[in-house]
Design a protein around this motif. Structure first.
Motif, mmCIF file in Angstrom:
data_model
loop_
_atom_site.group_PDB
_atom_site.id
_atom_site.type_symbol
_atom_site.label_atom_id
_atom_site.label_comp_id
_atom_site.label_asym_id
_atom_site.label_seq_id
_atom_site.Cartn_x
_atom_site.Cartn_y
_atom_site.Cartn_z
ATOM 1 N N VAL A 196 0.843 -1.203 0.000
ATOM 2 C CA VAL A 196 0.000 0.000 0.000
ATOM 3 C C VAL A 196 0.875 1.248 0.000
ATOM 4 O O VAL A 196 0.594 2.233 -0.707
ATOM 5 C CB VAL A 196 -0.960 -0.004 1.213
ATOM 6 N N GLN A 197 1.951 1.220 0.806
ATOM 7 C CA GLN A 197 2.885 2.351 0.816
ATOM 8 C C GLN A 197 3.452 2.618 -0.569
ATOM 9 O O GLN A 197 3.458 3.754 -1.052
ATOM 10 C CB GLN A 197 4.038 2.070 1.785
ATOM 11 N N VAL A 198 3.939 1.553 -1.196
ATOM 12 C CA VAL A 198 4.543 1.684 -2.523
ATOM 13 C C VAL A 198 3.533 2.239 -3.528
ATOM 14 O O VAL A 198 3.829 3.159 -4.297
ATOM 15 C CB VAL A 198 5.087 0.324 -3.011
ATOM 16 N N ILE A 199 2.326 1.684 -3.496
ATOM 17 C CA ILE A 199 1.300 2.104 -4.461
ATOM 18 C C ILE A 199 0.875 3.546 -4.215
ATOM 19 O O ILE A 199 0.730 4.337 -5.165
ATOM 20 C CB ILE A 199 0.088 1.148 -4.406
ATOM 21 N N LEU A 200 0.689 3.923 -2.938
ATOM 22 C CA LEU A 200 0.290 5.301 -2.629
ATOM 23 C C LEU A 200 1.358 6.298 -3.064
ATOM 24 O O LEU A 200 1.060 7.321 -3.693
ATOM 25 C CB LEU A 200 0.017 5.441 -1.127
ATOM 26 N N ILE A 201 2.613 5.991 -2.714
ATOM 27 C CA ILE A 201 3.714 6.888 -3.103
ATOM 28 C C ILE A 201 3.793 6.992 -4.618
ATOM 29 O O ILE A 201 3.948 8.095 -5.174
ATOM 30 C CB ILE A 201 5.055 6.366 -2.528
ATOM 31 N N SER A 202 3.678 5.865 -5.291
ATOM 32 C CA SER A 202 3.788 5.853 -6.749
ATOM 33 C C SER A 202 2.680 6.674 -7.399
ATOM 34 O O SER A 202 2.928 7.478 -8.302
ATOM 35 C CB SER A 202 3.748 4.416 -7.279
ATOM 36 N N ILE A 203 1.442 6.478 -6.937
ATOM 37 C CA ILE A 203 0.309 7.196 -7.537
ATOM 38 C C ILE A 203 0.449 8.699 -7.343
ATOM 39 O O ILE A 203 0.251 9.490 -8.275
ATOM 40 C CB ILE A 203 -1.021 6.683 -6.947
ATOM 41 N N VAL A 204 0.803 9.108 -6.113
ATOM 42 C CA VAL A 204 0.958 10.542 -5.839
ATOM 43 C C VAL A 204 2.088 11.141 -6.680
ATOM 44 O O VAL A 204 1.940 12.205 -7.291
ATOM 45 C CB VAL A 204 1.220 10.775 -4.337
ATOM 46 N N CYS A 205 3.215 10.426 -6.742
ATOM 47 C CA CYS A 205 4.377 10.935 -7.488
ATOM 48 C C CYS A 205 4.093 10.992 -8.994
ATOM 49 O O CYS A 205 4.491 11.950 -9.672
ATOM 50 C CB CYS A 205 5.603 10.062 -7.221
ATOM 51 N N ILE A 206 3.425 9.978 -9.504
ATOM 52 C CA ILE A 206 3.098 9.966 -10.936
ATOM 53 C C ILE A 206 2.142 11.107 -11.264
ATOM 54 O O ILE A 206 2.291 11.786 -12.291
ATOM 55 C CB ILE A 206 2.486 8.604 -11.335
ATOM 56 N N ALA A 207 1.158 11.343 -10.376
ATOM 57 C CA ALA A 207 0.215 12.445 -10.602
ATOM 58 C C ALA A 207 0.940 13.788 -10.615
ATOM 59 O O ALA A 207 0.678 14.653 -11.471
ATOM 60 C CB ALA A 207 -0.869 12.432 -9.532
ATOM 61 N N ILE A 208 1.862 13.978 -9.673
ATOM 62 C CA ILE A 208 2.637 15.229 -9.636
ATOM 63 C C ILE A 208 3.494 15.349 -10.889
ATOM 64 O O ILE A 208 3.599 16.425 -11.499
ATOM 65 C CB ILE A 208 3.519 15.276 -8.370
ATOM 66 N N ALA A 209 4.107 14.238 -11.301
ATOM 67 C CA ALA A 209 4.968 14.247 -12.487
ATOM 68 C C ALA A 209 4.179 14.613 -13.742
ATOM 69 O O ALA A 209 4.664 15.338 -14.608
ATOM 70 C CB ALA A 209 5.637 12.886 -12.661
ATOM 71 N N ILE A 210 2.936 14.116 -13.834
ATOM 72 C CA ILE A 210 2.093 14.461 -14.989
ATOM 73 C C ILE A 210 1.811 15.955 -15.001
ATOM 74 O O ILE A 210 1.899 16.619 -16.049
ATOM 75 C CB ILE A 210 0.774 13.655 -14.947
ATOM 76 N N GLY A 211 1.493 16.523 -13.825
ATOM 77 C CA GLY A 211 1.254 17.961 -13.735
ATOM 78 C C GLY A 211 2.477 18.768 -14.121
ATOM 79 O O GLY A 211 2.382 19.772 -14.846
ATOM 80 N N VAL A 212 3.654 18.332 -13.627
ATOM 81 C CA VAL A 212 4.905 19.036 -13.960
ATOM 82 C C VAL A 212 5.172 18.966 -15.463
ATOM 83 O O VAL A 212 5.575 19.957 -16.088
ATOM 84 C CB VAL A 212 6.091 18.424 -13.178
ATOM 85 N N THR A 213 4.934 17.797 -16.054
ATOM 86 C CA THR A 213 5.178 17.626 -17.493
ATOM 87 C C THR A 213 4.258 18.515 -18.315
ATOM 88 O O THR A 213 4.686 19.125 -19.304
ATOM 89 C CB THR A 213 4.983 16.159 -17.906
ATOM 90 N N TYR A 214 2.985 18.613 -17.912
ATOM 91 C CA TYR A 214 2.070 19.512 -18.610
ATOM 92 C C TYR A 214 2.530 20.959 -18.489
ATOM 93 O O TYR A 214 2.407 21.751 -19.426
ATOM 94 C CB TYR A 214 0.651 19.366 -18.070
ATOM 95 N N GLY A 215 3.052 21.320 -17.316
ATOM 96 C CA GLY A 215 3.580 22.670 -17.134
ATOM 97 C C GLY A 215 4.773 22.943 -18.033
ATOM 98 O O GLY A 215 4.886 24.020 -18.636
ATOM 99 N N ILE A 216 5.675 21.953 -18.133
ATOM 100 C CA ILE A 216 6.839 22.096 -19.016
ATOM 101 C C ILE A 216 6.386 22.229 -20.462
ATOM 102 O O ILE A 216 6.935 23.025 -21.231
ATOM 103 C CB ILE A 216 7.783 20.884 -18.843
ATOM 104 N N ASN A 217 5.349 21.467 -20.821
ATOM 105 C CA ASN A 217 4.829 21.510 -22.197
ATOM 106 C C ASN A 217 4.348 22.910 -22.569
ATOM 107 O O ASN A 217 4.468 23.342 -23.722
ATOM 108 C CB ASN A 217 3.687 20.502 -22.348
ATOM 109 N N LEU A 218 3.813 23.640 -21.590
ATOM 110 C CA LEU A 218 3.282 24.981 -21.859
ATOM 111 C C LEU A 218 4.382 25.982 -22.193
ATOM 112 O O LEU A 218 4.121 26.981 -22.882
ATOM 113 C CB LEU A 218 2.481 25.475 -20.646
ATOM 114 N N VAL A 219 5.601 25.742 -21.688
ATOM 115 C CA VAL A 219 6.679 26.710 -21.915
ATOM 116 C C VAL A 219 7.649 26.279 -23.010
ATOM 117 O O VAL A 219 8.592 27.007 -23.325
ATOM 118 C CB VAL A 219 7.468 26.965 -20.611
ATOM 119 N N LEU A 220 7.428 25.094 -23.580
ATOM 120 C CA LEU A 220 8.295 24.645 -24.669
ATOM 121 C C LEU A 220 8.040 25.478 -25.929
ATOM 122 O O LEU A 220 6.912 25.928 -26.167
ATOM 123 C CB LEU A 220 8.039 23.169 -24.976
ATOM 124 N N PRO A 221 9.053 25.682 -26.761
ATOM 125 C CA PRO A 221 8.855 26.415 -28.024
ATOM 126 C C PRO A 221 7.811 25.722 -28.897
ATOM 127 O O PRO A 221 7.716 24.486 -28.904
ATOM 128 C CB PRO A 221 10.245 26.368 -28.676
#
Length: 349
Positions: free
Chosen positions: A277-302
């Motif tokens: 459960v620890q592994v899955i919870l950490i993974s889900i939260v981190c993946i969700a944050i990573a998706i948000g960060v990636t979308y943010g990076i996409n907005l500033v790419l040329p």
């Protein structure tokens, strides 16, 4: 579940560091996946979106469309073949386009076909060509100042053409595609739609390829994708090893606590499920944050950077990353199974 969440809240710094590492790896995987998808589209989206089941080309050209040359009569031959429902000629020429009265040139891929046929994509601005003197262009050419109604010329062509409309996501060999009438030219391929098996006697004289086969024949396409996919695979492997080491060390540090739990009667399955459960919870939260960060990076790419974030691609990468995280934790789960309560408690004294 209670034990897993309580430990996460108690050792926030420890698990935050693990989470940070996982977020960085996930962001890197998502970015490289987006670049791979973007380069694929920039190199071959016109073929990927082609409204055809197969492409028939000259035999012996190693699946390269631009090396294939067929007589125009092949289109009629294919149309009369058993199993073929519809046919369209396809001519591909690399060229440069310039608006009359300006000095600016743009590299383009000319796709010659029947402008009223099935290969021409939907217009997003303007209208389909009404005569052979009109063309449709990929909307990326707008950045070069080309607009509907402009008169353009192509290197190697004496005639001038009027841009009647724009289409989207139509690129070939990293160049925007322009659809035009090129009757009289030797064709490179015949795009066919089928309603059954094609007559073997006819198909035996040509190479009948699927669109995925044709993509592999585009210069640099397979090399680009192979390089980026190899990076992605290595990142998944690195993620598995890093997470395995982190959870193994953390589990070793908790050996005495695990021994106490076992001595108090906690089932091994309960402890293992808490760690999962620890592994899955950490993974889900981190993946969700990573998706948000990636979308943010996409907005500033040329704008001209070939980067594509598709929902399906993100879901696939996220699922693989979650699976890799669970697999990486299996080493620490083995450590839990072999914990001896007496030795663990004595070792903690």
């Amino acid at each position: 579940m209670f034990l897993a969440i309580r430990e996460l809240l108690h050792a926030k710094l420890r698990y935050s560091l693990i989470g940070l590492i996982m977020i960085l790896i996930a962001v890197l995987i998502f970015i490289i996946s987006g670049l791979a998808k973007g380069l694929s589209a920039d190199n071959a989206s016109a073929i990927q979106h082609l409204n055809a089941d197969n492409l028939m080309i000259e035999s012996g050209v190693e699946q390269e469309l631009t090396k294939s040359f067929l007589p125009e009569s092949t289109v009629e031959e294919a149309a009369q073949t058993k199993g073929v429902k519809d046919t369209s000629p396809l001519v591909i020429r690399m060229s440069s386009a310039s608006v009359e009265g300006t000095d600016q040139n743009s590299d383009v891929a000319l796709f010659g076909t029947d402008l009223q046929g099935t290969l021409v994509p939907d217009v997003i601005q303007g209208e389909r060509p009404a005569n052979p003197d009109e063309v449709m262009a990929d909307d990326s050419l707008k950045k070069d100042g080309i607009e509907v109604g402009d008169t353009i010329t192509f290197s190697g062509h004496d005639a001038a053409y009027t841009v009647s409309g724009f289409v989207e996501n139509q690129r070939f060999s990293h160049a925007p595609v322009i659809y035009m009438d090129m009757a009289g030219d030797k064709i490179n391929a015949v795009a066919i739609q089928t309603d059954g098996e094609i007559d073997d006697n006819f198909a035996g004289h040509f190479d009948v390829l699927s669109k995925s086969d044709v993509l592999q024949g585009i210069p640099s396409y397979s090399q680009e994708q192979a390089s980026l996919n190899m990076m992605i695979v290595f990142l998944f492997v690195i993620a598995a090893f890093v997470l395995a080491v982190f959870f193994y060390v953390i589990t070793m540090q908790k050996t005495s606590q695990l021994g106490v739990l076992r001595a108090l009667g906690s089932q091994t399955a309960y402890i293992i499920s808490s760690l999962l459960v620890q592994v899955i919870l950490i993974s889900i939260v981190c993946i969700a944050i990573a998706i948000g960060v990636t979308y943010g990076i996409n907005l500033v790419l040329p704008e001209d950077m070939p980067f594509v974030m598709s929902t399906g691609n993100m879901i696939q990468a996220s699922a693989l990353l979650l699976a890799v995280s669970v697999i990486g934790s299996l080493v620490s789960l083995y450590q839990v199974v072999k914990v001896d309560p007496v030795e663990a408690i004595e070792g903690g004294d």
